[in-house]
Design a protein around this motif. Structure first.
Motif, PDB file in Angstrom:
ATOM      1  N   ASP A  23       0.838  -1.209   0.000  1.00  0.00           N
ATOM      2  CA  ASP A  23       0.000   0.000   0.000  1.00  0.00           C
ATOM      3  C   ASP A  23       0.871   1.256   0.000  1.00  0.00           C
ATOM      4  OD1 ASP A  23      -1.816  -1.996   0.429  1.00  0.00           O
ATOM      5  OD2 ASP A  23      -2.104  -1.559   2.551  1.00  0.00           O
ATOM      6  N   ARG A  24       0.199   2.364  -0.213  1.00  0.00           N
ATOM      7  CA  ARG A  24       0.887   3.652  -0.116  1.00  0.00           C
ATOM      8  C   ARG A  24      -0.036   4.650   0.551  1.00  0.00           C
ATOM      9  NH1 ARG A  24       3.082   3.901  -5.916  1.00  0.00           N
ATOM     10  NH2 ARG A  24       5.138   3.027  -5.665  1.00  0.00           N
ATOM     11  N   VAL A  39      -5.101   6.403   2.068  1.00  0.00           N
ATOM     12  CA  VAL A  39      -4.444   5.127   1.800  1.00  0.00           C
ATOM     13  C   VAL A  39      -4.890   4.627   0.427  1.00  0.00           C
ATOM     14  CG1 VAL A  39      -4.192   2.734   2.560  1.00  0.00           C
ATOM     15  CG2 VAL A  39      -4.366   4.561   4.245  1.00  0.00           C
ATOM     16  N   ALA A  40      -3.924   4.210  -0.384  1.00  0.00           N
ATOM     17  CA  ALA A  40      -4.235   3.574  -1.666  1.00  0.00           C
ATOM     18  C   ALA A  40      -3.823   2.121  -1.506  1.00  0.00           C
ATOM     19  CB  ALA A  40      -3.469   4.240  -2.792  1.00  0.00           C
ATOM     20  N   LYS A  41      -4.799   1.244  -1.407  1.00  0.00           N
ATOM     21  CA  LYS A  41      -4.504  -0.163  -1.105  1.00  0.00           C
ATOM     22  C   LYS A  41      -4.023  -0.916  -2.329  1.00  0.00           C
ATOM     23  CE  LYS A  41      -7.086  -0.577   3.065  1.00  0.00           C
ATOM     24  NZ  LYS A  41      -8.447  -0.533   3.569  1.00  0.00           N
ATOM     25  N   GLY A  42      -2.954  -1.678  -2.130  1.00  0.00           N
ATOM     26  CA  GLY A  42      -2.435  -2.552  -3.186  1.00  0.00           C
ATOM     27  C   GLY A  42      -1.801  -1.828  -4.358  1.00  0.00           C
ATOM     28  N   SER A  48      -2.202  -3.738  -9.816  1.00  0.00           N
ATOM     29  CA  SER A  48      -3.099  -2.825  -9.123  1.00  0.00           C
ATOM     30  C   SER A  48      -4.040  -2.124 -10.094  1.00  0.00           C
ATOM     31  CB  SER A  48      -2.282  -1.768  -8.383  1.00  0.00           C
ATOM     32  OG  SER A  48      -3.098  -0.658  -8.088  1.00  0.00           O
ATOM     33  N   THR A  72      -9.477   6.618   2.491  1.00  0.00           N
ATOM     34  CA  THR A  72      -9.053   5.536   1.606  1.00  0.00           C
ATOM     35  C   THR A  72      -9.502   5.884   0.191  1.00  0.00           C
ATOM     36  OG1 THR A  72      -9.378   3.975   3.401  1.00  0.00           O
ATOM     37  CG2 THR A  72      -9.187   3.047   1.203  1.00  0.00           C
TER      38      THR A  72
END
Lengths: 246, 199
Positions: A23-24, A39-42, A48, A72
């Motif tokens: 994540d970032r 949060v940017a998941k994956g 992605s 998110t």
């Protein structure tokens, strides 16, 4: 049914920091919500669904889910991939990095709308990508104008102390601009006429005049802008020493 | 708060990246319940890794000797160098079994906001490796993100005048995905990097 904590906004990605395995955390300056961290998941996986959409200096249309400390990102669409367009041009990339870092520092509070700063950043990136003007000129124009938006505007056509109109050959960083002979504090720098003319052109958006400026004036003006910026934002910008020297 | 050494263990584990207080507590109690031989083995490798592992003097990958296994292997092609950001990228590429040359680990990527410029990477060492003319192709395998792209273009500009072939890993659509989900930049890259299908 209560309020669904999902909102839409558009913004420019300022910075990304790795989080956990894939994540970032992305810091985004948005049009309506101000600076948000989400949060940017994956996003670091090659498969992605965000792909390159959340890379620095990308202008995106976003859907976010509001969280307690971090939001998110649930959807992102590219409006303009500014960052990707200049990644192959080191001079322009480093200039854009300074712009992004300055925009983050000038928006002190998270979630405080700052439309002017947002518009200035989008305009600055668009000008940088257009490759019509030297990258350092675009950067200096952006910095001078964002200082004005943040309330630290450099006074160039009147004395920063007494307000007497005129262009003076001395500039005091602590005083906030040019100073007349009567007000001139000790330690005020002398500024050449071409450099002062360039600063005025950059602040007012007179590109014809700015593009015609000689390189010694550009170097002098850049030095003054950098010194002025460092003074007013206290902690220096980390990207500034990495700018390409011209 | 737990007593003495249990709390010390939780505190130490909590310093590791991505480990919060709750995870630290969970791992600490797992260790307490584990077989003493397993724990001794873990403690042993922790000490050993700090004592024995260093950086290869040629490519700066992690190594147990002065040079890493790849650099020490005479069967590897001396004319090819693949430039990567981190040692974990070497492992990823080795798994493909596609590449038979050697590596150069930069130790990161150019990231001005993060305070990382070209001088903070092992670029000078790379240029020195290319000086004797043995290497004929340099493959730039930095990450396909902004920092990796900037680093690759910076290297291409610095090393271009040395006259060797410089290539960049292809970038485009990942295997196992749907076209409609591809973002514009990636899809655009896939188009510009398209290739002829062999009949």
């Amino acid at each position: 049914m209560g309020d669904v904590p999902v909102y839409r906004d558009e913004g420019v990605v300022l910075r990304t920091t790795p989080l956990g395995e894939a994540d970032r955390i992305v810091t985004i300056l948005t049009r309506r919500t101000g600076r948000v961290r989400a949060v940017a998941k994956g996003v670091r996986r090659t498969t992605s669904r965000f792909g390159s959409r959340l890379e620095p200096a990308t202008y995106v249309d976003l859907q976010l889910y509001e969280g307690r400390s971090l939001d998110t990102v649930t959807q992102a669409e590219i409006l303009h991939p500014y960052g990707a367009q200049i990644a192959g041009d080191y001079g322009r990339h480093t200039a854009s990095a300074v712009m992004l870092e300055a925009a983050e520092r000038f928006t002190v509070e998270e979630r405080e709308p700052s439309l002017k700063m947002f518009l200035l950043l989008v305009g600055g990136l668009r000008t940088l990508v257009a490759r019509e003007h030297a990258p350092r000129l675009v950067l200096d124009a952006f910095l001078l104008r964002s200082l004005t938006v943040a309330g630290y505007g450099m006074s160039l056509d009147e004395c920063a102390r007494c307000g007497e109109p005129g262009t003076y050959p001395n500039l005091s960083v602590p005083a906030g601009g040019v100073v007349c002979p009567e007000c001139r504090p000790p330690g005020a720098a002398s500024v050449s006429a071409p450099a002062l003319r360039l600063l005025i052109a950059l602040l007012s958006g007179d590109w014809a005049d700015a593009d015609a400026s000689p390189s010694p004036a550009r170097r002098e003006a850049s030095g003054l802008v950098a010194a002025y910026l460092q003074w007013h934002i206290e902690r220096g910008l980390r990207a500034l020493p990495h700018l390409e020297r011209t | 708060m737990y007593e003495g050494v249990v709390q010390d263990l939780i505190d130490e584990l909590g310093l590791l990246p991505g480990i919060g207080p709750k995870s630290a507590q969970r791992i600490a109690f797992h260790i307490l319940a584990a077989d003493p031989a397993d724990v001794r083995r873990l403690a042993h490798v922790l000490i050993e890794v700090k004592d024995k592992v260093r950086f290869c003097r040629i490519c700066f990958n992690v190594a147990q000797e002065e040079t890493c296994r790849v650099c020490a292997d005479p069967r590897r092609d001396q004319a090819l160098i693949c430039v990567v950001e981190e040692p974990k990228d070497v492992v990823a590429i080795e798994r493909t079994r596609e590449f038979r040359g050697r590596y150069h680990v930069l130790g990161g990527a150019i990231n001005p906001i993060g305070g990382v410029g070209p001088d903070n990477l092992r670029i000078r060492e790379l240029v020195a490796r290319l000086a004797d003319g043995t290497v004929t192709e340099l493959i730039l395998a930095t990450d396909p993100n902004t920092e990796g792209e900037v680093t690759a273009s910076y290297l291409a500009r610095q090393i271009g005048p040395m006259g060797l072939r410089i290539t960049r890993l292809a970038s485009g659509l990942p295997m196992g995905g749907d076209l409609e989900w591809a973002d514009e930049v990636t899809l655009g890259r896939a188009f510009s990097g398209r290739r002829v299908v062999e009949a």
